[in-house]
Design a protein around this motif. Structure first.
Motif, PDB file in Angstrom:
ATOM      1  N   ASP A 248       0.851  -1.181   0.000  1.00 36.50           N
ATOM      2  CA  ASP A 248       0.000   0.000   0.000  1.00 36.50           C
ATOM      3  C   ASP A 248       0.896   1.243   0.000  1.00 36.50           C
ATOM      4  OD1 ASP A 248       0.963   0.238   2.610  1.00 36.50           O
ATOM      5  OD2 ASP A 248      -0.952  -0.252   3.547  1.00 36.50           O
ATOM      6  N   ARG A 249       0.269   2.402  -0.064  1.00 40.17           N
ATOM      7  CA  ARG A 249       1.032   3.656  -0.125  1.00 40.17           C
ATOM      8  C   ARG A 249       1.922   3.853   1.099  1.00 40.17           C
ATOM      9  NH1 ARG A 249      -2.142   8.464  -3.132  1.00 40.17           N
ATOM     10  NH2 ARG A 249      -2.866   7.219  -4.878  1.00 40.17           N
ATOM     11  N   ALA A 250       1.418   3.468   2.262  1.00 42.49           N
ATOM     12  CA  ALA A 250       2.204   3.641   3.487  1.00 42.49           C
ATOM     13  C   ALA A 250       3.487   2.822   3.437  1.00 42.49           C
ATOM     14  CB  ALA A 250       1.374   3.248   4.708  1.00 42.49           C
ATOM     15  N   ALA A 251       3.410   1.611   2.923  1.00 40.55           N
ATOM     16  CA  ALA A 251       4.598   0.757   2.848  1.00 40.55           C
ATOM     17  C   ALA A 251       5.597   1.301   1.830  1.00 40.55           C
ATOM     18  CB  ALA A 251       4.201  -0.669   2.498  1.00 40.55           C
ATOM     19  N   VAL A 252       5.094   1.795   0.701  1.00 39.98           N
ATOM     20  CA  VAL A 252       5.991   2.378  -0.297  1.00 39.98           C
ATOM     21  C   VAL A 252       6.610   3.667   0.257  1.00 39.98           C
ATOM     22  CG1 VAL A 252       6.115   3.421  -2.601  1.00 39.98           C
ATOM     23  CG2 VAL A 252       4.853   1.295  -2.255  1.00 39.98           C
ATOM     24  N   ALA A 253       5.826   4.470   0.954  1.00 37.55           N
ATOM     25  CA  ALA A 253       6.360   5.684   1.565  1.00 37.55           C
ATOM     26  C   ALA A 253       7.443   5.340   2.582  1.00 37.55           C
ATOM     27  CB  ALA A 253       5.240   6.486   2.220  1.00 37.55           C
ATOM     28  N   ALA A 254       7.251   4.272   3.325  1.00 39.66           N
ATOM     29  CA  ALA A 254       8.265   3.845   4.296  1.00 39.66           C
ATOM     30  C   ALA A 254       9.551   3.441   3.587  1.00 39.66           C
ATOM     31  CB  ALA A 254       7.729   2.685   5.136  1.00 39.66           C
ATOM     32  N   ALA A 255       9.424   2.717   2.483  1.00 40.50           N
ATOM     33  CA  ALA A 255      10.605   2.310   1.722  1.00 40.50           C
ATOM     34  C   ALA A 255      11.315   3.529   1.141  1.00 40.50           C
ATOM     35  CB  ALA A 255      10.202   1.337   0.614  1.00 40.50           C
ATOM     36  N   LEU A 256      10.553   4.480   0.599  1.00 35.73           N
ATOM     37  CA  LEU A 256      11.137   5.709   0.051  1.00 35.73           C
ATOM     38  C   LEU A 256      11.860   6.501   1.136  1.00 35.73           C
ATOM     39  CD1 LEU A 256       8.156   6.717  -2.216  1.00 35.73           C
ATOM     40  CD2 LEU A 256      10.485   6.256  -3.025  1.00 35.73           C
ATOM     41  N   SER A 257      11.246   6.622   2.289  1.00 36.74           N
ATOM     42  CA  SER A 257      11.859   7.354   3.396  1.00 36.74           C
ATOM     43  C   SER A 257      13.145   6.688   3.847  1.00 36.74           C
ATOM     44  CB  SER A 257      10.890   7.451   4.570  1.00 36.74           C
ATOM     45  OG  SER A 257       9.819   8.281   4.236  1.00 36.74           O
ATOM     46  N   ALA A 258      13.128   5.372   3.929  1.00 33.49           N
ATOM     47  CA  ALA A 258      14.335   4.646   4.354  1.00 33.49           C
ATOM     48  C   ALA A 258      15.474   4.863   3.359  1.00 33.49           C
ATOM     49  CB  ALA A 258      14.021   3.155   4.506  1.00 33.49           C
ATOM     50  N   GLU A 259      15.162   4.805   2.078  1.00 29.46           N
ATOM     51  CA  GLU A 259      16.198   5.017   1.057  1.00 29.46           C
ATOM     52  C   GLU A 259      16.712   6.453   1.102  1.00 29.46           C
ATOM     53  OE1 GLU A 259      17.816   2.850  -0.659  1.00 29.46           O
ATOM     54  OE2 GLU A 259      16.532   1.123  -0.303  1.00 29.46           O
ATOM     55  N   ALA A 260      15.820   7.421   1.232  1.00 27.13           N
ATOM     56  CA  ALA A 260      16.241   8.822   1.301  1.00 27.13           C
ATOM     57  C   ALA A 260      17.131   9.059   2.520  1.00 27.13           C
ATOM     58  CB  ALA A 260      15.025   9.741   1.334  1.00 27.13           C
ATOM     59  N   ARG A 261      16.739   8.496   3.661  1.00 24.38           N
ATOM     60  CA  ARG A 261      17.564   8.635   4.874  1.00 24.38           C
ATOM     61  C   ARG A 261      18.937   8.021   4.656  1.00 24.38           C
ATOM     62  NH1 ARG A 261      12.803   7.407   7.416  1.00 24.38           N
ATOM     63  NH2 ARG A 261      13.427   5.245   7.669  1.00 24.38           N
ATOM     64  N   ASP A 262      18.980   6.845   4.021  1.00 24.33           N
ATOM     65  CA  ASP A 262      20.247   6.165   3.774  1.00 24.33           C
ATOM     66  C   ASP A 262      21.152   7.011   2.875  1.00 24.33           C
ATOM     67  OD1 ASP A 262      21.915   3.652   3.983  1.00 24.33           O
ATOM     68  OD2 ASP A 262      21.669   3.785   1.802  1.00 24.33           O
ATOM     69  N   ILE A 263      20.590   7.544   1.792  1.00 25.57           N
ATOM     70  CA  ILE A 263      21.371   8.381   0.872  1.00 25.57           C
ATOM     71  C   ILE A 263      21.910   9.608   1.597  1.00 25.57           C
ATOM     72  CG2 ILE A 263      21.196   9.898  -1.150  1.00 25.57           C
ATOM     73  CD1 ILE A 263      19.167   7.801  -2.297  1.00 25.57           C
ATOM     74  N   ARG A 264      21.066  10.254   2.379  1.00 26.00           N
ATOM     75  CA  ARG A 264      21.496  11.463   3.101  1.00 26.00           C
ATOM     76  C   ARG A 264      22.517  11.131   4.193  1.00 26.00           C
ATOM     77  NH1 ARG A 264      19.423  16.183   2.123  1.00 26.00           N
ATOM     78  NH2 ARG A 264      17.465  16.425   1.028  1.00 26.00           N
ATOM     79  N   THR A 265      22.245  10.090   4.971  1.00 22.13           N
ATOM     80  CA  THR A 265      23.129   9.720   6.076  1.00 22.13           C
ATOM     81  C   THR A 265      24.504   9.317   5.578  1.00 22.13           C
ATOM     82  OG1 THR A 265      21.258   8.987   7.391  1.00 22.13           O
ATOM     83  CG2 THR A 265      23.409   8.147   8.041  1.00 22.13           C
ATOM     84  N   ARG A 266      24.547   8.542   4.527  1.00 23.63           N
ATOM     85  CA  ARG A 266      25.823   8.071   3.984  1.00 23.63           C
ATOM     86  C   ARG A 266      26.468   9.067   3.025  1.00 23.63           C
ATOM     87  NH1 ARG A 266      26.214   1.939   3.824  1.00 23.63           N
ATOM     88  NH2 ARG A 266      24.527   1.244   5.176  1.00 23.63           N
TER      89      ARG A 266
END
Length: 119
Positions: free
Chosen positions: A84-102
């Protein structure tokens, strides 16, 4: 629309994770994860271009093409993975955090740019 595009990839969604009953982003195939990672990278870049961040001005303007990729990729991942949208949003947020953090945006973009829709 660009704000929604950037917000989905840049803002953590703890409420969405709770609503989806997940502690972590969903498991995705390598191709699906690449679509999500590129979507997040494009959103970060488009946001930076909109706000005048000099570090992302050398990339093509992603405010339109990046958003189109983001929408299509999100829909594809939702359909293929049954999310669902919430799960995709969670995946997008995790990837964005990873890109920014690293600090890996510069390493991610060369692999993602060829995936953009034609102008």
């Amino acid at each position: 629309m660009i704000r929604l595009f950037a917000a989905l990839a840049l803002v953590a969604v703890p409420a969405a994770l709770s609503a989806a009953g997940q502690d972590a982003p969903p498991a995705l195939s390598l191709e699906q994860r690449m679509l999500v990672r590129c979507s997040a990278a494009f959103a970060i870049t488009a946001h930076g271009q909109e706000t005048g961040d000099a570090a992302v001005q050398s990339y093509p303007d992603l405010r339109q093409r990046g958003r189109e990729f983001f929408v299509r990729a999100s829909a594809r991942v939702m359909e293929e993975a049954g999310l669902d949208r919430a799960a995709v949003a969670a995946a997008l947020s995790a990837e964005a955090r990873d890109i920014r953090t690293r600090g890996t945006l510069a390493q991610v973009m060369p692999a993602c740019l060829p995936l953009l829709p034609a102008q």
